[in-house]
Motif scaffolding. Sequence first.
Motif: not given
Length: 311
Positions: A107-133
């Motif tokens: 059995c699997t017993m746990a999951i840890s989802p992957t999350v897209l994170v940005v730091g101060p070098a990339m100003k993106a309020a949401n995923l759409d803004a991230f993709l545009q850049q």
Amino acid sequence: MTAGGAAQAQAPAYPTKPVRVVVGFSAGGPTDVMARAFADYAARKLGQSFIVENKPGANTILAAEAVASAPADGYTLLVGATNHTMIPALYSARVKFDAVKSFAPICTMAISPTVLVVGPAMKAANLDAFLQQVKAEPGKRTYATAGSGSSGHFASEQFTRLTDTRMNHIPYKGAAQAVIDLMGGQVDSSFATLGSVLPQVQSGKLQALAVAAPQRSPLLPQVPTFEEAGVKGYSADAWYGLLAPANTPPAILAALQETAQGFAKEPNTVEKLRGLGMESQSVCGAPFGEQLQREVQNYSQIARELNLKTD
């Protein structure tokens, strides 16, 4: 004696001696902490000691090899993680086992989802803004990973293929330094397991744009899934699960499946896992085996396309 009592009397006793639980990571990490919590639970439920043995090295190959070559009697188990299915993609020339065929999936017993994170070098309020850049400057924007061939590397490459984008990969020797440089603005983004960046996101030092899971994470309920944010079909959960040597008797596997499912549902487990950035989950038996096979094929294809080679 009733029919039920007769059936119980005929069932093979298990376990009758201590069970070895092998972990391919050093003590103190999330896989080890989960393995020890499971061992404590299993000992209470099954009446025998479950002893965790840390066997780090060679990107968990040593631990997997030890379990694959052990007797198929239920007394040697492997607590594995997502990188188990990456072994064939990266180390096919040196491993002495098959990541799928050499094991019986419990059995699997746990999951840890992957999350897209940005730091101060990339100003993106949401995923759409991230993709545009990213699309505006192909190959210029950077993403950090814990190393070439890591789960974050594979997750990032899956994303760029799905979105038809190009980014510059900056590999590190582990997740800790990658997170430090991301917070410091040396790199733009990272596709990280939630447990490795949860404190930084909660403190506002990093911004989470989307979670690569079927549902939102209870740990970050305000962060949308990639599906909700407009990227369809992208999932990159990191799983943690229990495997036994191939050909372990079905009755023993059934007892271990029941124990693993009970562990994943226990309130104390749910609380402990959330502290590690994980969520409890039970995918057992054949469906778990099918998941392993799909992942091996997927990672092997990506490794071929990227010409990933490991010593």
